[in-house]
Design an enzyme around this catalytic site. Structure first.
Site, mmCIF file in Angstrom:
data_model
loop_
_atom_site.group_PDB
_atom_site.id
_atom_site.type_symbol
_atom_site.label_atom_id
_atom_site.label_comp_id
_atom_site.label_asym_id
_atom_site.label_seq_id
_atom_site.Cartn_x
_atom_site.Cartn_y
_atom_site.Cartn_z
ATOM 1 N N GLU A 1 38.505 43.955 31.304
ATOM 2 C CA GLU A 1 39.645 44.835 31.605
ATOM 3 C C GLU A 1 40.899 44.494 30.807
ATOM 4 O O GLU A 1 41.930 44.107 31.380
ATOM 5 C CB GLU A 1 39.950 44.796 33.110
ATOM 6 C CG GLU A 1 38.773 45.213 33.980
ATOM 7 C CD GLU A 1 39.108 45.268 35.467
ATOM 8 O OE1 GLU A 1 40.275 45.034 35.836
ATOM 9 O OE2 GLU A 1 38.199 45.555 36.266
ATOM 10 N N GLU B 1 31.318 46.386 37.477
ATOM 11 C CA GLU B 1 32.001 46.160 38.760
ATOM 12 C C GLU B 1 32.075 47.484 39.503
ATOM 13 O O GLU B 1 32.412 48.514 38.906
ATOM 14 C CB GLU B 1 33.442 45.660 38.575
ATOM 15 C CG GLU B 1 33.570 44.241 38.118
ATOM 16 C CD GLU B 1 35.030 43.787 38.015
ATOM 17 O OE1 GLU B 1 35.900 44.361 38.716
ATOM 18 O OE2 GLU B 1 35.288 42.890 37.214
HETATM 19 O O1 IFM Z 1 39.109 41.583 41.678
HETATM 20 C C1 IFM Z 1 39.224 42.470 40.616
HETATM 21 C C2 IFM Z 1 38.502 41.950 39.399
HETATM 22 O O2 IFM Z 1 38.965 40.692 39.027
HETATM 23 C C3 IFM Z 1 38.693 42.882 38.234
HETATM 24 N N1 IFM Z 1 38.382 44.238 38.590
HETATM 25 C C4 IFM Z 1 38.900 44.770 39.812
HETATM 26 C C5 IFM Z 1 38.641 43.814 40.969
HETATM 27 C C6 IFM Z 1 39.223 44.386 42.275
HETATM 28 O O3 IFM Z 1 40.583 44.565 42.150
#
Ligand code: IFM
Length: 456
Positions: free
Chosen positions: A163, A364
């Site tokens: 990210e 994710e």
């Molecule tokens: O916890 C975070 C993660 O580190 C990166 N993506 C989003 C998740 C939830 O906010």
């Protein structure tokens, strides 16, 4: 609803969010240590000092993964553990931890998916400018090489950055994340240097023999309020223009340079209005456009916008003048994030059309809810519904032709949720932070059954 035979099922975590042991075995300080220890930055002034104590409990955690039948585990390596000052000597004791973890995973028949940067920049590099400094990209490539040299004989799957949008625009733009700087020009420079670091590291990994290289982005479909509940709603010209501009700032800013070697006009215009484009040097885009195999997609909710004539740019979104960030008409998680499962299929289908040269993986997806343990169980029906709804959309995207290789739930464990501290629980396994007791939630048991059946 059965998934392709080789579909990869797993879970994800990140170093600072779970490891703890921040002063052990020669680990250096990261920007998140500094930031979380500065009062007022994190809810309840929580820090990652102890987190889930995974550094000492990783064997137990791998045991849990095995019980849940995970085929893949995505974790990140803490740069300051491996190279305490971000440059110079490598710390063998730091690397040894990941060595043990990888061996434990392989013995449990779980594929390690390594992310090299999930936001814990060595503080020593931040003191020299952090990601606003071009040299950080070169330091990142050296660090990536050191990790690959130690683990590349056993680890097939490598992600460079997690990210970069968040690292640049929340870290250097609105300051909600470490290092807490608030300057649009710095955020845009940082985004470019993160990309440069990605390109340099990807090339080093490839030359060294890495088989699978990935860039992980936080991406969302950008929708007008009407489109949230009606995919066929046609926005007017003004709304359509801001939708495409925000899509360029969020997703194309990273994937166009990485996969085509170009920046969208909208990003160059934003930079021109915020400090200029001088940080983009000749040859950078060719370096960033290093061959990769996969794009990792982290999806939680759509980004909802409409035209807002005269509005100034949001601090996290340089280039968003005239954009109103709106609420979706949808139920929300404990983070206040709207639950829109079909946003995921809309996103995956668009990404697979725009970037057909790479495979996709959902790296994710998950949700925070206010879970409670009662009689040794956590009945997190809302999380089961969230995951069920999103997995159906993953399946739908595959049927629509998206080249989707796998799905990793966020997260294996409840953990340190950045500026929200420990009050937000994303895990499918509950963690009692006082005792470090792990309790698989109903969602974990449900997920195990989905994995066992390769679908529903
Ligand atoms: O916890 C975070 C993660 O580190 C990166 N993506 C989003 C998740 C939830 O906010």
């Amino acid at each position: 609803m059965i998934f392709p035979e080789d579909f990869v099922w797993g879970a994800a975590t990140a170093s600072y969010q779970i490891e703890g042991a921040v002063k052990e075995d020669g680990r250096g300080q990261s920007i998140w240590d500094t930031f979380s220890h500065t009062p007022g930055n994190v809810a309840n002034d929580d820090t990652g000092d102890m987190a889930c104590d995974h550094y000492h409990r990783f064997r137990e955690d791998v045991g849990l993964m095995r019980e849940l039948r995970l085929a893949a585990y995505r974790f990140s390596v803490a740069w300051p553990r491996v190279q305490p000052d971000g440059a110079g000597p490598i710390n063998p004791r730091g690397l040894a931890f990941y060595d043990r973890l990888v061996d434990e995973l392989l013995a449990a028949d779980i594929s390690p998916y390594i992310t090299l940067y999930h936001w814990d920049l060595p503080q020593a590099l931040e003191d020299r400018g952090g990601w606003t400094d071009r040299d950080t990209a070169h330091r990142f490539a050296d660090y990536a090489q050191a990790v690959y040299d130690r683990l590349g004989d056993r680890v097939e799957h490598w992600a460079t950055l997690n990210e970069p949008w968040v690292a640049a625009f929340l870290g250097y733009g609105n300051g909600v994340h470490a290092p807490g700087r608030r300057d649009p020009a710095s955020a845009l420079r940082s985004a470019h240097h993160l990309l440069l670091g990605h390109g340099l590291a990807a090339r080093r990994l490839r030359t060294s023999g890495a088989r699978s290289i990935m860039l992980v982005v936080n991406s969302s479909p950008v929708l007008t309020p009407a489109q949230v509940n009606d995919p066929w709603a046609v926005p007017g010209d003004a709304d359509a223009a801001v939708v495409e501009r925000v899509h360029a700032l969020l997703t194309r800013q990273f994937l166009d340079p990485a996969l085509y070697g170009t920046y969208p006009e909208e990003v160059l215009e934003a930079a021109a209005r915020n400090g200029g484009t001088g940080h983009v040097q000749d040859g950078d885009l060719a370096l960033i456009n290093a061959p990769i195999d996969l794009v990792g997609v982290n999806y939680y909710n759509p980004c909802v916008v409409e035209a807002g004539p005269g509005l100034p740019a949001d601090a996290a979104w340089p280039g968003s003048e005239g954009v109103r960030f709106a609420q979706a008409d949808a139920p929300t998680t404990a983070m206040g994030w709207p639950i829109v499962p079909d946003g995921l299929s809309r996103l995956l289908v668009r990404l697979s059309r725009d970037y057909p040269q790479v495979g996709l993986m959902v790296t994710e997806n998950g949700a925070a809810f206010d879970d409670v343990v009662s009689d040794g169980r956590v009945h997190d029906a809302e999380r089961v519904a969230y995951l069920d709804g999103h997995l159906r959309e993953v399946h739908r995207a595959i049927e629509a032709g998206a080249d989707l290789r796998g799905y990793l739930v966020w997260s294996l464990l409840d953990n340190f949720e950045w500026a929200e501290g420990y009050r937000r629980r994303f895990g499918i396994v509950h963690v009692d932070y006082a005792t470090q007791t792990r309790t698989p939630k109903d969602s974990a048991l449900w997920y195990r059954d989905v994995i066992t059946g390769n679908g529903f």
